[in-house]
Design a protein around this motif. Sequence first.
Motif, PDB file in Angstrom:
ATOM      1  N   THR A 244      -5.055 107.272 -17.884  1.00 40.45           N
ATOM      2  CA  THR A 244      -5.142 106.841 -16.761  1.00 40.45           C
ATOM      3  C   THR A 244      -4.819 107.911 -15.452  1.00 40.45           C
ATOM      4  OG1 THR A 244      -2.935 105.742 -17.428  1.00 40.45           O
ATOM      5  CG2 THR A 244      -4.966 104.311 -17.583  1.00 40.45           C
ATOM      6  N   THR A 246      -3.338 110.172 -12.694  1.00 41.79           N
ATOM      7  CA  THR A 246      -3.513 110.127 -11.189  1.00 41.79           C
ATOM      8  C   THR A 246      -3.996 111.461 -10.662  1.00 41.79           C
ATOM      9  OG1 THR A 246      -1.917 108.495 -10.769  1.00 41.79           O
ATOM     10  CG2 THR A 246      -2.654 109.719  -9.041  1.00 41.79           C
ATOM     11  N   HIS A 330      -8.827  98.002 -17.370  1.00 39.48           N
ATOM     12  CA  HIS A 330      -8.650  99.585 -16.145  1.00 39.48           C
ATOM     13  C   HIS A 330      -9.872  98.492 -15.320  1.00 39.48           C
ATOM     14  CE1 HIS A 330      -6.126 101.544 -18.232  1.00 39.48           C
ATOM     15  NE2 HIS A 330      -6.372 102.028 -19.585  1.00 39.48           N
ATOM     16  N   ALA A 331      -9.381  98.620 -13.730  1.00 38.52           N
ATOM     17  CA  ALA A 331     -10.387  98.946 -12.964  1.00 38.52           C
ATOM     18  C   ALA A 331     -11.123  99.831 -12.687  1.00 38.52           C
ATOM     19  CB  ALA A 331      -9.531  97.745 -11.790  1.00 38.52           C
ATOM     20  N   ASP A 332     -10.615 101.189 -12.716  1.00 39.21           N
ATOM     21  CA  ASP A 332     -11.473 102.304 -12.170  1.00 39.21           C
ATOM     22  C   ASP A 332     -12.229 102.613 -13.234  1.00 39.21           C
ATOM     23  OD1 ASP A 332     -12.198 105.051 -11.251  1.00 39.21           O
ATOM     24  OD2 ASP A 332     -10.336 105.741 -12.470  1.00 39.21           O
ATOM     25  N   PRO A 333     -13.249 102.484 -13.282  1.00 37.93           N
ATOM     26  CA  PRO A 333     -14.987 103.029 -13.643  1.00 37.93           C
ATOM     27  C   PRO A 333     -14.322 104.046 -14.147  1.00 37.93           C
ATOM     28  CG  PRO A 333     -15.869 102.564 -11.783  1.00 37.93           C
ATOM     29  CD  PRO A 333     -13.858 102.395 -11.431  1.00 37.93           C
ATOM     30  N   ALA A 334     -14.061 105.568 -14.073  1.00 35.37           N
ATOM     31  CA  ALA A 334     -13.213 106.231 -14.562  1.00 35.37           C
ATOM     32  C   ALA A 334     -12.227 106.672 -15.745  1.00 35.37           C
ATOM     33  CB  ALA A 334     -13.163 108.046 -13.443  1.00 35.37           C
ATOM     34  N   ALA A 335     -11.583 105.582 -15.531  1.00 37.87           N
ATOM     35  CA  ALA A 335     -10.666 104.640 -17.017  1.00 37.87           C
ATOM     36  C   ALA A 335     -11.272 104.649 -17.796  1.00 37.87           C
ATOM     37  CB  ALA A 335      -9.285 104.393 -15.796  1.00 37.87           C
ATOM     38  N   ARG A 336     -12.332 103.532 -17.335  1.00 42.30           N
ATOM     39  CA  ARG A 336     -13.306 102.757 -18.031  1.00 42.30           C
ATOM     40  C   ARG A 336     -13.865 104.024 -19.520  1.00 42.30           C
ATOM     41  NH1 ARG A 336     -13.651  98.531 -14.199  1.00 42.30           N
ATOM     42  NH2 ARG A 336     -15.806  99.839 -13.996  1.00 42.30           N
TER      43      ARG A 336
END
Length: 463
Positions: A244, A246, A330-336
């Motif tokens: 996650t 930044t 996680h909302a972020d596709p990269a994090a998922r």
Amino acid sequence: MMDDMARREVTQGPGATAAILAGPQARAMGIGPGAASVGPGPAGQPARPVRFTNLRLFDGHGGPLREGLSVLVEGARIAALVPVAETVTDAETVDCGGRVLMPGLIDSHWHATLCAVTQMTAMTAEVPYLHLLAAREAGRTLMRGFTTVRDCGGPSFALRRAIDEGVVAGPRIFLAGAMISQTSGHGDFRMRAEVPRAPGQMFGFEAAGMSILADGEAEVLRRAREQLLLGADHVKMMAGGGVTSTYDPIDSVQFTEPELRAGVQAAADWGTYVMTHVYVPAGIQRAIRAGVRSIEHGQLADAETARMMAGEGVWWSLQPFLADGDANVHADPAARAAQQRIGKGTEAAYEMAQRFGVPTVWGTDILFSPQNLPGQGHQLAKLARLMDPLTLLATATGRAGDLLEMSRTRRGLPGRLGVVEAGAMADLLVADGDPAVSLDFLADPEVSLRLIMRGGQIHKRTL
């Protein structure tokens, strides 16, 4: 002199303060002075030796359960394992009812002051508020059967002192203090508008003791020494990216080898070691070459890296990151996507650790996720599909105690942790369950844990 004064203050009556902090509900559960389950005496230890009988013993080493023994506790340590037929005079007898007696659990990757808050709360709330929440959670952690935690970053010095002095109840804490991160590393929590940093400038997360930025060997050496000055038991350095993060991608490699060596040298001079947050082979191998003794995570390691860890005797501190229902959303596709990658890597890591004989311990790394705290024991139990249950339980008891041997004398403890043997610290659980079959009983500690003892002090007793 100051330490002696503090000890005198504790022995002369911290009960009223601790009772206020613990509250009536906690006292009913057996937490803190005034609880019905706590023995007499200023430190809550029984006034005479305690002999546990009628038990099946898991000694923490991972072997089969043992029978025909009783466990004698005197003060804060285990005095002896005594055959059941042998007479012991002047000892209180505790009949375990045929249940399992085992060492207290050890979470080898914990964040005592950052586990019970969200990241937004950690970054915006008053620091005293964070410590109040941490003190409350420490009592709950102990009641889940965790008598020791290895804190891997955060301002836990005051909490450790409060627990050691008996002001609040909680697990024994081995701590790192602030996580040391390079600029743009996994511990750099600045907003974009705060870049670049002015000379001598310190941001809120640094002032709070969550993490600290360092670039170059001299700065790393200074920051590591500062944490040791404050009383750190080990040093935590960020050697790679995170799920996650930044700024830093998960496959980034952080700190140069000379920078890592500077931290390792500072720790070694203090008689302790460095642990590193890192996932990928390049970062793990760089850390090992620099002398790091514990790899935190490492789920994307390859076979070559696992062999290197085994050959150097480097500890592998693994977490149950399986991208399952217990994972953070996680909302972020990269994090998922990174989370899924780590999930597959966790299964591969456990397989390689066993195949190559890498010394392995277990920890949760519950960070900024208070909703996951009640499932702390479940996070261990669910891994039984990847490892024999008794061997798995050893990663949270005896093997974790072996890792803590690298800093136990620095912590000032007179006995080993995570094992039931003569001379070890009297951290004991009596549980309903059969760890040779399943560890699921750890997922419901309120029901299954019938007795919790830490350092000879009984905190819960429902036998």
